[in-house]
Design a protein around this motif. Structure first.
Motif, PDB file in Angstrom:
ATOM      1  N   ARG A  63       0.853  -1.187   0.000  1.00  0.00           N
ATOM      2  CA  ARG A  63       0.000   0.000   0.000  1.00  0.00           C
ATOM      3  C   ARG A  63       0.880   1.226   0.000  1.00  0.00           C
ATOM      4  O   ARG A  63       1.677   1.426   0.927  1.00  0.00           O
ATOM      5  CB  ARG A  63      -0.897   0.022   1.234  1.00  0.00           C
ATOM      6  CG  ARG A  63      -1.841   1.203   1.204  1.00  0.00           C
ATOM      7  CD  ARG A  63      -2.745   1.276   2.393  1.00  0.00           C
ATOM      8  NE  ARG A  63      -3.864   2.164   2.093  1.00  0.00           N
ATOM      9  CZ  ARG A  63      -4.744   2.599   2.981  1.00  0.00           C
ATOM     10  NH1 ARG A  63      -4.656   2.196   4.239  1.00  0.00           N
ATOM     11  NH2 ARG A  63      -5.721   3.410   2.636  1.00  0.00           N
ATOM     12  N   ASN A 109      -7.548   9.566   2.091  1.00  0.00           N
ATOM     13  CA  ASN A 109      -6.381   8.874   1.529  1.00  0.00           C
ATOM     14  C   ASN A 109      -5.964   9.554   0.240  1.00  0.00           C
ATOM     15  O   ASN A 109      -6.810   9.956  -0.560  1.00  0.00           O
ATOM     16  CB  ASN A 109      -6.704   7.405   1.217  1.00  0.00           C
ATOM     17  CG  ASN A 109      -6.858   6.570   2.476  1.00  0.00           C
ATOM     18  OD1 ASN A 109      -7.792   5.790   2.597  1.00  0.00           O
ATOM     19  ND2 ASN A 109      -5.969   6.752   3.437  1.00  0.00           N
ATOM     20  N   TYR A 111      -3.572   8.792  -3.006  1.00  0.00           N
ATOM     21  CA  TYR A 111      -2.715   7.889  -3.786  1.00  0.00           C
ATOM     22  C   TYR A 111      -2.048   8.747  -4.847  1.00  0.00           C
ATOM     23  O   TYR A 111      -2.725   9.298  -5.710  1.00  0.00           O
ATOM     24  CB  TYR A 111      -3.538   6.783  -4.441  1.00  0.00           C
ATOM     25  CG  TYR A 111      -4.235   5.891  -3.432  1.00  0.00           C
ATOM     26  CD1 TYR A 111      -3.675   4.681  -3.038  1.00  0.00           C
ATOM     27  CD2 TYR A 111      -5.448   6.279  -2.864  1.00  0.00           C
ATOM     28  CE1 TYR A 111      -4.306   3.875  -2.093  1.00  0.00           C
ATOM     29  CE2 TYR A 111      -6.080   5.474  -1.929  1.00  0.00           C
ATOM     30  CZ  TYR A 111      -5.502   4.289  -1.550  1.00  0.00           C
ATOM     31  OH  TYR A 111      -6.125   3.504  -0.614  1.00  0.00           O
ATOM     32  N   PHE A 118      -2.974   0.276  -3.734  1.00  0.00           N
ATOM     33  CA  PHE A 118      -3.386  -0.560  -2.605  1.00  0.00           C
ATOM     34  C   PHE A 118      -3.706  -1.928  -3.201  1.00  0.00           C
ATOM     35  O   PHE A 118      -4.690  -2.078  -3.925  1.00  0.00           O
ATOM     36  CB  PHE A 118      -4.609   0.049  -1.906  1.00  0.00           C
ATOM     37  CG  PHE A 118      -4.848  -0.435  -0.503  1.00  0.00           C
ATOM     38  CD1 PHE A 118      -4.170  -1.532   0.027  1.00  0.00           C
ATOM     39  CD2 PHE A 118      -5.772   0.214   0.304  1.00  0.00           C
ATOM     40  CE1 PHE A 118      -4.395  -1.957   1.330  1.00  0.00           C
ATOM     41  CE2 PHE A 118      -6.015  -0.210   1.616  1.00  0.00           C
ATOM     42  CZ  PHE A 118      -5.324  -1.294   2.124  1.00  0.00           C
ATOM     43  N   HIS A 121      -7.282  -6.549  -1.111  1.00  0.00           N
ATOM     44  CA  HIS A 121      -7.543  -6.729   0.319  1.00  0.00           C
ATOM     45  C   HIS A 121      -9.048  -6.649   0.548  1.00  0.00           C
ATOM     46  O   HIS A 121      -9.796  -6.238  -0.332  1.00  0.00           O
ATOM     47  CB  HIS A 121      -6.833  -5.630   1.138  1.00  0.00           C
ATOM     48  CG  HIS A 121      -7.388  -4.267   0.879  1.00  0.00           C
ATOM     49  ND1 HIS A 121      -7.093  -3.556  -0.273  1.00  0.00           N
ATOM     50  CD2 HIS A 121      -8.243  -3.490   1.580  1.00  0.00           C
ATOM     51  CE1 HIS A 121      -7.726  -2.397  -0.247  1.00  0.00           C
ATOM     52  NE2 HIS A 121      -8.447  -2.337   0.874  1.00  0.00           N
ATOM     53  N   ASP A 123     -11.707  -4.898   3.504  1.00  0.00           N
ATOM     54  CA  ASP A 123     -11.649  -3.941   4.614  1.00  0.00           C
ATOM     55  C   ASP A 123     -12.083  -4.633   5.899  1.00  0.00           C
ATOM     56  O   ASP A 123     -13.113  -5.315   5.927  1.00  0.00           O
ATOM     57  CB  ASP A 123     -12.564  -2.740   4.330  1.00  0.00           C
ATOM     58  CG  ASP A 123     -12.027  -1.912   3.169  1.00  0.00           C
ATOM     59  OD1 ASP A 123     -10.848  -2.085   2.810  1.00  0.00           O
ATOM     60  OD2 ASP A 123     -12.800  -1.099   2.632  1.00  0.00           O
ATOM     61  N   VAL A 135     -16.303   4.753  -0.886  1.00  0.00           N
ATOM     62  CA  VAL A 135     -15.144   5.571  -1.234  1.00  0.00           C
ATOM     63  C   VAL A 135     -15.591   6.681  -2.179  1.00  0.00           C
ATOM     64  O   VAL A 135     -16.380   6.445  -3.102  1.00  0.00           O
ATOM     65  CB  VAL A 135     -14.004   4.727  -1.867  1.00  0.00           C
ATOM     66  CG1 VAL A 135     -13.439   3.744  -0.851  1.00  0.00           C
ATOM     67  CG2 VAL A 135     -14.454   3.991  -3.107  1.00  0.00           C
ATOM     68  N   LEU A 147     -10.041   1.375  -9.589  1.00  0.00           N
ATOM     69  CA  LEU A 147     -10.470   0.562  -8.448  1.00  0.00           C
ATOM     70  C   LEU A 147     -11.141  -0.690  -9.011  1.00  0.00           C
ATOM     71  O   LEU A 147     -12.037  -0.588  -9.853  1.00  0.00           O
ATOM     72  CB  LEU A 147     -11.469   1.344  -7.585  1.00  0.00           C
ATOM     73  CG  LEU A 147     -12.222   0.543  -6.516  1.00  0.00           C
ATOM     74  CD1 LEU A 147     -11.291   0.071  -5.402  1.00  0.00           C
ATOM     75  CD2 LEU A 147     -13.368   1.385  -5.916  1.00  0.00           C
ATOM     76  N   HIS A 179     -10.999  -5.860  -2.932  1.00  0.00           N
ATOM     77  CA  HIS A 179     -10.822  -4.748  -3.853  1.00  0.00           C
ATOM     78  C   HIS A 179      -9.358  -4.330  -3.905  1.00  0.00           C
ATOM     79  O   HIS A 179      -8.560  -4.726  -3.051  1.00  0.00           O
ATOM     80  CB  HIS A 179     -11.733  -3.576  -3.487  1.00  0.00           C
ATOM     81  CG  HIS A 179     -11.645  -3.154  -2.064  1.00  0.00           C
ATOM     82  ND1 HIS A 179     -12.229  -3.868  -1.046  1.00  0.00           N
ATOM     83  CD2 HIS A 179     -11.032  -2.103  -1.468  1.00  0.00           C
ATOM     84  CE1 HIS A 179     -11.988  -3.275   0.112  1.00  0.00           C
ATOM     85  NE2 HIS A 179     -11.254  -2.190  -0.121  1.00  0.00           N
ATOM     86  N   VAL A 181      -6.650  -1.050  -5.529  1.00  0.00           N
ATOM     87  CA  VAL A 181      -6.434   0.202  -6.270  1.00  0.00           C
ATOM     88  C   VAL A 181      -5.165   0.009  -7.092  1.00  0.00           C
ATOM     89  O   VAL A 181      -4.073  -0.197  -6.533  1.00  0.00           O
ATOM     90  CB  VAL A 181      -6.274   1.405  -5.322  1.00  0.00           C
ATOM     91  CG1 VAL A 181      -6.064   2.691  -6.127  1.00  0.00           C
ATOM     92  CG2 VAL A 181      -7.480   1.542  -4.394  1.00  0.00           C
ATOM     93  N   ARG A 189      -4.710  11.005  -6.430  1.00  0.00           N
ATOM     94  CA  ARG A 189      -6.067  10.454  -6.336  1.00  0.00           C
ATOM     95  C   ARG A 189      -6.519  10.623  -4.880  1.00  0.00           C
ATOM     96  O   ARG A 189      -6.030   9.933  -3.990  1.00  0.00           O
ATOM     97  CB  ARG A 189      -6.024   8.988  -6.744  1.00  0.00           C
ATOM     98  CG  ARG A 189      -7.324   8.246  -6.762  1.00  0.00           C
ATOM     99  CD  ARG A 189      -7.054   6.828  -7.270  1.00  0.00           C
ATOM    100  NE  ARG A 189      -8.236   6.003  -7.327  1.00  0.00           N
ATOM    101  CZ  ARG A 189      -8.713   5.306  -6.305  1.00  0.00           C
ATOM    102  NH1 ARG A 189      -8.119   5.367  -5.125  1.00  0.00           N
ATOM    103  NH2 ARG A 189      -9.776   4.551  -6.447  1.00  0.00           N
ATOM    104  N   MET A 191      -9.123  10.453  -1.906  1.00  0.00           N
ATOM    105  CA  MET A 191     -10.299   9.654  -1.571  1.00  0.00           C
ATOM    106  C   MET A 191     -10.762   9.909  -0.140  1.00  0.00           C
ATOM    107  O   MET A 191      -9.970   9.837   0.793  1.00  0.00           O
ATOM    108  CB  MET A 191      -9.956   8.148  -1.669  1.00  0.00           C
ATOM    109  CG  MET A 191      -9.364   7.721  -2.984  1.00  0.00           C
ATOM    110  SD  MET A 191     -10.460   7.969  -4.395  1.00  0.00           S
ATOM    111  CE  MET A 191     -11.813   6.890  -3.991  1.00  0.00           C
ATOM    112  N   THR A 193     -12.865   8.080   2.606  1.00  0.00           N
ATOM    113  CA  THR A 193     -13.405   6.733   2.808  1.00  0.00           C
ATOM    114  C   THR A 193     -14.349   6.748   4.004  1.00  0.00           C
ATOM    115  O   THR A 193     -14.110   7.442   4.996  1.00  0.00           O
ATOM    116  CB  THR A 193     -12.296   5.685   3.035  1.00  0.00           C
ATOM    117  OG1 THR A 193     -11.610   5.989   4.243  1.00  0.00           O
ATOM    118  CG2 THR A 193     -11.318   5.657   1.886  1.00  0.00           C
TER     119      THR A 193
HETATM  120  O1  LIG Z   1      -9.437   4.354  -2.800  1.00  0.00           O
HETATM  121  C1  LIG Z   1     -10.120   3.397  -3.125  1.00  0.00           C
HETATM  122  O2  LIG Z   1     -10.756   3.349  -4.176  1.00  0.00           O
HETATM  123  C2  LIG Z   1     -10.202   2.219  -2.198  1.00  0.00           C
HETATM  124  C3  LIG Z   1      -9.518   2.460  -0.927  1.00  0.00           C
HETATM  125  C4  LIG Z   1      -9.485   1.276  -0.031  1.00  0.00           C
HETATM  126  O3  LIG Z   1      -9.593   0.163  -0.436  1.00  0.00           O
HETATM  127  C5  LIG Z   1      -9.355   1.487   1.415  1.00  0.00           C
HETATM  128  O4  LIG Z   1      -9.159   2.614   1.853  1.00  0.00           O
HETATM  129  O5  LIG Z   1      -9.462   0.497   2.153  1.00  0.00           O
END
Ligand SMILES: O=C(O)CCC(=O)C(=O)O
Ligand SMILES: [Fe+2]
Length: 428
Positions: A63, A109, A111, A118, A121, A123, A135, A147, A179, A181, A189, A191, A193
């Motif tokens: 990650r 977050n 990226y 990422f 994984h 969540d 997200v 994603l 999922h 990324v 990017r 995000m 969450t």
């Molecule tokens: O940023 C995303 O699209 C997914 C982020 C993610 O999987 C997470 O924060 O656990």
């Protein structure tokens, strides 16, 4: 979705002595101050960890992202305002029970390209009520960073990469969806969450919790109490109805089978439901069929009967039914499994049939309406369509008042000699 106003992110400078809140707007305007504010936001993020074997680990090959905990920032973006949570509650609804969904902001977050990512994984749920993740991708230019969400051998992609960010994009998935990324090749990017939890919608509590409101604070409750306890009111028992004032979907297969429809009542419908439940302890929500045509047809046969003079007498009982008793057909069982309402020729037979329950799921009941009987002015749904054989076969339809109807049945001992008062509460 297109957001008219910029999304504002505010965070503490991290220097307690400065006691300063910083702010960045998204999309980021061209002028230097906005660009600087965004650079400060990037700098304020910590490297994002992930959970591995119960530990939080930092491993950039798995990650690579920056993060800020919800406790460290605030934003004016509200997924409720944009209808996202309502949409989720409808789209991810869980079978027989209809809970709401609650979203809690979790992280910001970022990226960044190149190589923000990422790997696959799921969540980790933070509580048993957590059911998924939301997200939200804020408007900032980046490339790559798709994603992927996977479940049961299926995979869907969300690709929001753009050089000209104007929109806010979002995705939500259940906790058991893996999922990933993919690498962000350039740009950032950003995000937000959210953790998603099952939540009972407010009315659920009221339908089940009779103490949610002090009944004596509601005028209607006292009035109904007095009415029901009045010896002159339905002295030999009866059935009470209340036509709901709001509309509820009720005639589709899924909603007709919904045993929890009473929990979705709104406003005065819920208050009346509560009052009847408290006073009679036997309330039911049910669909009520539009009975107008039935009554009309019944009137015609009875007129015919009179003319034919079966036994040469007319005691007027049936006429009284039509003229003075607000009688209606109500649906006792699921509309989805109900037999069609019978054509009037059959109904005539049905009325005298020894065991009507075996004959049809629709029963006619005399109802004393607390407010009014439903009529064509209420929103209605098609309840049953059937071929009626008269001189010519015609297609007939019965409608139930749009929304759900409530039926209250209660037996209130009014004196030793009477059989009790059966009350029907009905709403839509
Ligand atoms: O940023 C995303 O699209 C997914 C982020 C993610 O999987 C997470 O924060 O656990
Ligand atoms: Fe995740």
């Amino acid at each position: 979705m297109v957001n008219q106003d910029p999304v504002v992110v505010r965070w503490d400078s991290g220097k307690p002595e400065a006691n300063q809140t910083l702010r960045a707007n998204l999309p980021v305007a061209d002028e230097q101050a906005s660009q600087d504010a965004f650079a400060q936001l990037l700098a304020a993020c910590q490297p994002a960890t992930f959970g591995k074997g119960g530990e939080k680990v930092l491993e950039e090959s798995y990650r690579k992202a920056g993060k800020m905990d919800a406790s460290q920032f605030s934003t004016n973006f509200n997924p409720y305002e944009h209808g996202i949570i309502d949409t989720l509650a409808q789209a991810l609804v869980r079978g027989e029970y209809y809970p709401g969904i609650r979203a809690e902001l979790y992280n910001l977050n970022i990226y960044s390209g190149p190589s923000g990512k990422f790997k696959p994984h799921v969540d980790t749920p933070l509580s048993k009520d957590q059911m998924g993740s939301l997200v939200v991708c804020l408007p900032y230019a980046y490339m790559g960073g798709r994603l992927a969400v996977r479940h049961a051998g299926r995979e869907v992609f969300f690709n929001w990469a753009t050089e000209t960010p104007t929109t806010i994009e979002w995705a939500a998935f259940f906790s058991d969806c893996e999922h990933e990324v993919y690498e962000v090749t350039s740009g950032h990017r950003l995000m937000l969450t959210y953790n998603l939890y099952w939540a009972n919608p407010g009315p659920t509590n009221m339908a089940d919790d009779l103490d949610a409101i002090n009944p004596s604070s509601i005028y209607f409750f006292d009035a109904l109490h007095d009415l029901i306890n009045c010896p002159q009111f339905l002295p030999t028992g009866g059935r009470l109805g209340f036509t709901c004032t709001h509309a509820y979907p009720h005639a589709t297969n899924s909603s007709a089978r919904n045993e929890n429809i009473h929990r979705t009542l709104k406003g005065v419908d819920m208050l009346v439901y509560q009052a009847l439940k408290r006073l009679t302890n036997s309330v039911q929500v049910t669909s009520v069929l539009d009975d107008e045509e039935y009554q009309y047809q019944q009137h015609i046969w009875e007129s015919d009967d009179d003319e034919e003079g079966d036994d040469g007498t007319n005691d007027g009982e049936e006429d009284e039914d039509i003229a003075t008793c607000q009688t209606t057909v109500y649906v006792q069982k699921s509309l989805a499994t109900a037999r069609p309402v019978l054509h009037h020729e059959d109904l005539r037979h049905y009325e005298r049939y020894p065991d009507p329950a075996a004959f049809t799921n629709f029963q006619r009941q005399k109802v004393m309406w607390l407010n009014w009987a439903p009529d064509h002015t209420y929103p209605r749904e098609l309840a049953a369509a059937f071929i009626a054989y008269g001189n010519e076969p015609t297609l007939k339809a019965y409608y139930s008042t749009l929304g759900n109807h409530c039926r209250t049945q209660a037996r209130v001992g009014m004196s030793d000699t009477n059989s009790g008062c059966v009350q029907t509460f009905r709403a839509h």
